[in-house]
Write a protein that holds these residues in place. Sequence first.
Motif, mmCIF file in Angstrom:
data_model
loop_
_atom_site.group_PDB
_atom_site.id
_atom_site.type_symbol
_atom_site.label_atom_id
_atom_site.label_comp_id
_atom_site.label_asym_id
_atom_site.label_seq_id
_atom_site.Cartn_x
_atom_site.Cartn_y
_atom_site.Cartn_z
ATOM 1 N N ARG A 1 0.792 -1.030 0.072
ATOM 2 C CA ARG A 1 0.114 0.021 -0.194
ATOM 3 C C ARG A 1 0.879 1.134 0.013
ATOM 4 N N THR A 2 2.026 1.159 0.830
ATOM 5 C CA THR A 2 2.820 2.249 0.791
ATOM 6 C C THR A 2 3.562 2.750 -0.525
ATOM 7 N N GLU B 1 4.148 6.922 -1.672
ATOM 8 C CA GLU B 1 4.808 7.364 -0.347
ATOM 9 C C GLU B 1 6.146 6.907 -0.322
ATOM 10 N N GLN C 1 -5.428 -3.888 10.108
ATOM 11 C CA GLN C 1 -5.528 -3.461 11.517
ATOM 12 C C GLN C 1 -4.265 -2.434 12.103
ATOM 13 N N GLN C 2 -3.283 -2.988 11.592
ATOM 14 C CA GLN C 2 -2.003 -2.257 12.003
ATOM 15 C C GLN C 2 -1.463 -1.604 10.687
ATOM 16 N N THR C 3 -0.484 -0.465 10.784
ATOM 17 C CA THR C 3 0.086 0.002 9.882
ATOM 18 C C THR C 3 1.041 -0.984 9.115
ATOM 19 N N GLU C 4 1.301 -1.050 8.084
ATOM 20 C CA GLU C 4 2.505 -1.766 7.328
ATOM 21 C C GLU C 4 3.767 -1.628 8.155
ATOM 22 N N GLU D 1 4.154 -1.261 11.112
ATOM 23 C CA GLU D 1 3.876 -1.751 12.582
ATOM 24 C C GLU D 1 3.724 -3.319 12.480
#
Length: 275
Positions: free
Chosen positions: A10-11, A16, A254-257, A259
Motif C-alpha cells: 500500500r505504501t 509514499e 488493523q496495523q500500519t504496514e 507496525e
Amino acid sequence: MSLAQWSLHRTFQSGELNAADFARIAKSEFGLDAVEYVNGFYREKGTDQGFWKEMLQKSQDHGVKNLLIMVDEEGDLGNLNDTESQKAVENHFKWVDAAKILGCHSIRVNAFGEGAKDEVRKAMVQSLGKLCSYAAESDIHVLIENHGLYSSDPFWIKSIIEELNAPNLGTLPDFGNWCLSAKWGSTQADDCAEVFDRYEGVRTLLPFAKGVSAKSYSFDEKGEQTKIDYGKMLGIVKESGFEGYIDIEYEGMQQTEPEGIRLTKQLIERIWETL
C-alpha cells in the motif's frame, strides 16, 4: 529473516515510498538484510538490465541480499491453450533474467489455469518444464506458491513437482494462502468457502521449499496472530529441517504496514527462541 516487498504494497502503491529504494528500506527501517521483490512494482523495468544492475548495486551498498522475485500477472502457466501457455512461459523469461542480475536464487510463479484440475496440472507440467529449462541456464530456481484455487491443494502441487522432477523446481509455502475457492487464496477474512488446513499444507510443501513466506494478518494486544498459530506453524518449519530464509509478509489492515512488519519480526524471534 527477510522482508517480502508485498508487506509494504500500500505504501509503494500510494507513492509514499519508492520501490527502487526497497533494499535500503528493509535494512534501515526494519533491520532486515535480505529481501524478496514483487514484479508488479517494476512492470516497465522488466527488460531494463541497466536498472537491475543499479538495483544490485543499491542492495550491495546497504549489505542486503536479494533472494527472489515474486512474479504475478504474466499469463497463466496452466492455460489449456498451447499458444497462450507458451506466451505465459516467455513472459516469465525477463524476470528470470532480472533475478540473475540481482543475484537471486529464484523466481516465484503462480499455478493458475482454467479448466479441469487434471488438465490444468498437465498444462502446468508442460509449461514449468520449459520455464525450468530456461531458468536452469542462469542457475535460477522456479518456485510454486500456494496462491488459491488448485494451487492451494499442496498434494496437487506436489504431484506436479514429482512428475516433472526438475532439479530447479520447488515451492514457497505461504502460511496464509489456503483458500481453495478463490484466486490468490487469502484467508484474512472469514469468507472463504473451502479452506485447506494450513498446517498440513505447509508441512506437505516444506520438503520442496527454497523459502517460507510467514504471512501475517492482525495482531492482538499480546502481539499474537489472531488467524494463525505461529507457535505451531514455526514448529512445523523447524521440525522439517528447513534452513533457508523465513520472509515476513504482513498483509493485515488493523496495523500500519511498518507496525505489522515489526510485530511479525518480533513474534518470529520470540517463538523461534523457544523451539
